[in-house]
Design an enzyme around this catalytic site. Structure first.
Site, mmCIF file in Angstrom:
data_model
loop_
_atom_site.group_PDB
_atom_site.id
_atom_site.type_symbol
_atom_site.label_atom_id
_atom_site.label_comp_id
_atom_site.label_asym_id
_atom_site.label_seq_id
_atom_site.Cartn_x
_atom_site.Cartn_y
_atom_site.Cartn_z
ATOM 1 N N ASP A 1 39.720 32.307 41.827
ATOM 2 C CA ASP A 1 38.386 31.764 41.592
ATOM 3 C C ASP A 1 38.128 30.718 42.668
ATOM 4 O O ASP A 1 39.059 30.252 43.326
ATOM 5 C CB ASP A 1 38.173 31.210 40.169
ATOM 6 C CG ASP A 1 39.255 30.293 39.653
ATOM 7 O OD1 ASP A 1 39.976 29.701 40.481
ATOM 8 O OD2 ASP A 1 39.384 30.155 38.423
ATOM 9 N N ASN B 1 55.089 33.838 40.538
ATOM 10 C CA ASN B 1 53.655 33.598 40.647
ATOM 11 C C ASN B 1 53.418 32.096 40.796
ATOM 12 O O ASN B 1 54.045 31.294 40.109
ATOM 13 C CB ASN B 1 52.996 34.108 39.344
ATOM 14 C CG ASN B 1 51.486 34.095 39.384
ATOM 15 O OD1 ASN B 1 50.885 34.638 40.318
ATOM 16 N ND2 ASN B 1 50.854 33.513 38.376
ATOM 17 N N HIS C 1 43.594 29.981 43.293
ATOM 18 C CA HIS C 1 42.603 29.047 42.737
ATOM 19 C C HIS C 1 42.116 28.186 43.901
ATOM 20 O O HIS C 1 42.766 27.229 44.309
ATOM 21 C CB HIS C 1 43.231 28.171 41.649
ATOM 22 C CG HIS C 1 43.586 28.938 40.420
ATOM 23 N ND1 HIS C 1 42.633 29.495 39.595
ATOM 24 C CD2 HIS C 1 44.782 29.292 39.889
ATOM 25 C CE1 HIS C 1 43.224 30.135 38.596
ATOM 26 N NE2 HIS C 1 44.534 30.032 38.764
ATOM 27 N N GLU D 1 55.078 29.205 38.555
ATOM 28 C CA GLU D 1 54.967 27.811 39.034
ATOM 29 C C GLU D 1 56.288 27.040 38.942
ATOM 30 O O GLU D 1 56.340 25.936 38.404
ATOM 31 C CB GLU D 1 53.853 27.089 38.254
ATOM 32 C CG GLU D 1 52.514 27.788 38.410
ATOM 33 C CD GLU D 1 51.413 27.250 37.501
ATOM 34 O OE1 GLU D 1 51.645 26.252 36.806
ATOM 35 O OE2 GLU D 1 50.316 27.839 37.491
ATOM 36 N N GLU E 1 45.001 35.279 40.505
ATOM 37 C CA GLU E 1 44.144 34.425 39.648
ATOM 38 C C GLU E 1 42.981 33.831 40.438
ATOM 39 O O GLU E 1 42.712 32.627 40.364
ATOM 40 C CB GLU E 1 44.963 33.276 39.049
ATOM 41 C CG GLU E 1 46.197 33.700 38.289
ATOM 42 C CD GLU E 1 46.945 32.545 37.636
ATOM 43 O OE1 GLU E 1 46.402 31.424 37.574
ATOM 44 O OE2 GLU E 1 48.078 32.763 37.173
HETATM 45 O O1 G3I Z 1 44.640 27.693 21.460
HETATM 46 C C1 G3I Z 1 44.078 26.385 21.398
HETATM 47 C C2 G3I Z 1 43.139 26.249 20.209
HETATM 48 O O2 G3I Z 1 43.852 26.457 19.020
HETATM 49 C C3 G3I Z 1 42.487 24.865 20.244
HETATM 50 O O3 G3I Z 1 41.510 24.792 19.244
HETATM 51 C C4 G3I Z 1 41.815 24.644 21.603
HETATM 52 C C5 G3I Z 1 41.174 23.247 21.697
HETATM 53 O O4 G3I Z 1 41.559 22.522 22.810
HETATM 54 O O5 G3I Z 1 42.765 24.787 22.616
HETATM 55 C C6 G3I Z 1 43.300 26.106 22.660
HETATM 56 O O6 G3I Z 1 44.183 26.305 23.738
HETATM 57 C C7 G3I Z 1 43.632 26.150 25.035
HETATM 58 C C8 G3I Z 1 43.861 27.480 25.778
HETATM 59 O O7 G3I Z 1 43.524 27.338 27.145
HETATM 60 C C9 G3I Z 1 43.040 28.615 25.216
HETATM 61 O O8 G3I Z 1 41.690 28.440 25.501
HETATM 62 C C10 G3I Z 1 44.399 25.042 25.714
HETATM 63 O O9 G3I Z 1 44.025 23.802 25.103
HETATM 64 C C11 G3I Z 1 44.061 24.997 27.182
HETATM 65 O O10 G3I Z 1 44.909 24.044 27.819
HETATM 66 C C12 G3I Z 1 44.325 26.363 27.786
HETATM 67 O O11 G3I Z 1 44.000 26.311 29.163
HETATM 68 C C13 G3I Z 1 44.526 27.358 29.937
HETATM 69 C C14 G3I Z 1 45.464 26.778 30.990
HETATM 70 O O12 G3I Z 1 45.945 27.846 31.812
HETATM 71 C C15 G3I Z 1 46.645 26.049 30.365
HETATM 72 O O13 G3I Z 1 47.485 25.580 31.301
HETATM 73 C C16 G3I Z 1 43.379 28.070 30.611
HETATM 74 O O14 G3I Z 1 42.566 28.727 29.630
HETATM 75 C C17 G3I Z 1 43.917 29.116 31.585
HETATM 76 O O15 G3I Z 1 42.868 29.633 32.360
HETATM 77 C C18 G3I Z 1 44.915 28.457 32.530
HETATM 78 O O16 G3I Z 1 45.465 29.459 33.346
HETATM 79 C C19 G3I Z 1 46.415 29.025 34.317
HETATM 80 C C20 G3I Z 1 47.436 30.139 34.493
HETATM 81 O O17 G3I Z 1 48.017 30.462 33.272
HETATM 82 C C21 G3I Z 1 48.493 29.744 35.511
HETATM 83 N N1 G3I Z 1 47.885 29.363 36.756
HETATM 84 C C22 G3I Z 1 46.863 28.330 36.675
HETATM 85 C C23 G3I Z 1 45.776 28.746 35.688
HETATM 86 C C24 G3I Z 1 44.661 27.720 35.628
HETATM 87 O O18 G3I Z 1 45.139 26.493 35.155
#
Ligand code: G3I
Length: 382
Positions: free
Chosen positions: A296, A229, A265, A186, A294
């Site tokens: 969905d 990506n 997405h 990105e 990715e």
């Molecule tokens: O690890 C912490 C944990 O310690 C805490 O308790 C919890 C409570 O909020 O958060 C946890 O981290 C979260 C992490 O996912 C693991 O579940 C983050 O807050 C959350 O922001 C994070 O979201 C991820 C997101 O990327 C972040 O930008 C999504 O799961 C993940 O699906 C998403 O994936 C991205 C790709 O990497 C790039 N392309 C877009 C895609 C969708 O946004």
């Protein structure tokens, strides 16, 4: 939350090694009344066959392995550790996996001198046990960076060394085990401009750091295929134009850049990017590998459940995205961003949308599942 009605269909002995999964879970596939009904209306064979078994030879049908805790009302533990049905679905249907969060900076490198490899190691081990490839995600991104990095006071020289050390260490650890890396994620905005404000690396060093990152990754694992990506780059637009231009330029300079990943997405709130095949083809024609990384398809729910119409339209988006990839010579990998709504990231980030994956919360398949199964099988017969 949608839960399908279970009808057990046994699909014959699976040769797959599903570590930690009871044989019953591995050999029996649930199908939902909804999905089966939609499938039969469309004249489909209702029998569910593992996606990886119907995929064309050499084609990677992949899935993100959840970091867990994506639903706000869910306990945090990572489902990969304890949800056997989930692990069974990962192993049964997919021949490629991508750690959804566990190789991102904030997770894998939480402190300046501390790496946390355990969860990513477990995913790579699972992949090896189940004959799956692995996509590595990601090394240079504006998001999910730890505070020690973004708020720390470092000289340019120190910061460059931090990135070099990170890439060398993380890519090196999985040398020979991770097939494709999303080196840069990105980096362009909607207008095809480099994200020089949000991205700490681009802000500090400008575009030259991109070539460095690819070179360091290549040194750490010369066989891994190195990718850019991004989202919103499925069709031909300013963002995908910017990538094609940059990738050609870097290649001319001898930088080891191998492929372009379009995330996929998608949402039913927007039309399907009908020029997706054409876009992927121009990268492939230029000699680059292409991956859909990715996928969905979000459904506008506004607090309710998806209708039959929504599910049918969603299946159509999945089918068209897969067809676009399969129609292009160098598109050999199609990855879903999670197999089931149960652990999808979508409801947290888009509260009015959801049900974006191919399996309901109870792992029963949706029409989208059958759309992928059919499309893969058709391509295999070609
Ligand atoms: O690890 C912490 C944990 O310690 C805490 O308790 C919890 C409570 O909020 O958060 C946890 O981290 C979260 C992490 O996912 C693991 O579940 C983050 O807050 C959350 O922001 C994070 O979201 C991820 C997101 O990327 C972040 O930008 C999504 O799961 C993940 O699906 C998403 O994936 C991205 C790709 O990497 C790039 N392309 C877009 C895609 C969708 O946004």
């Amino acid at each position: 939350m949608r839960v399908g009605r279970y009808i057990a269909i046994t699909v014959g002995a699976s040769a797959l090694l599903v570590s930690g999964v009871a044989p019953a879970a591995a050999g029996t596939l649930p199908t939902s009344g909804t999905a089966a009904g939609a499938a039969s209306q469309a004249g489909h064979d209702q029998k569910q066959v593992p996606l990886r078994k119907v995929a064309p030879k050499g084609f990677a049908i992949g899935v993100a392995v959840a970091g867990g805790g994506h639903h706000l009302d869910q306990e945090y533990p990572d489902p990969f550790k304890y949800d056997e049905e989930y692990r069974g679905v990962l192993a049964k249907h997919f021949n490629s996996v991508t750690p959804e969060n566990h190789l991102k900076w904030d997770f894998v490198h939480p402190e300046r001198n501390k790496y946390r490899f355990g969860p990513a190691d477990a995913i790579v081990r699972f992949a090896q046990q189940n004959g799956q490839k692995v996509r590595g995600h990601t090394l240079l991104w504006h998001s999910q960076n730890p505070d020690w990095l973004t708020k720390g006071k470092f000289s340019r020289k120190e910061l460059r060394n931090i990135l070099k050390e990170h890439i060398t260490k993380v890519v090196g650890r999985y040398r020979g085990k991770i097939d494709q890396w999303d080196v840069a994620n990105e980096i362009f905005d909607d207008n095809g401009k480099l994200r020089t404000k949000e991205n700490i690396w681009l802000k500090t060093f400008g575009p030259s750091i991109i070539a460095d990152a690819f070179r360091w990754a290549h040194q750490a694992d010369p066989k891994a295929k190195l990718f850019f990506n991004d989202y919103g780059a499925e069709g031909i637009n300013k963002r995908s134009d910017a990538y094609l231009k940059l990738m050609k330029k870097l290649r001319k300079q001898g930088v080891p850049v191998h492929g372009f990943g379009v995330q996929g997405h998608l949402s039913l709130n927007y039309p399907f990017p009908s020029d997706m095949a054409k876009n992927l083809k121009r990268f492939s024609d230029a000699g680059f590998e292409v991956a859909v990384t990715e996928v969905d398809v979000r459904i506008p729910l506004n607090g309710g459940d998806a209708s039959e119409g929504h599910l049918k339209k969603q299946a159509d988006y999945y089918r068209r995205a897969l067809e676009a990839c399969l129609s292009v010579k160098r598109c050999n990998s199609f990855t879903l961003w999670g197999p089931t709504d149960k652990y999808s990231w979508v409801p947290v980030f888009f509260p009015d949308e959801g049900e974006a994956t191919i399996f309901n919360d109870d792992f029963s398949p949706k029409p989208a599942y059958f759309a992928l199964q059919e499309t893969l099988a058709k391509a295999r017969r070609r």
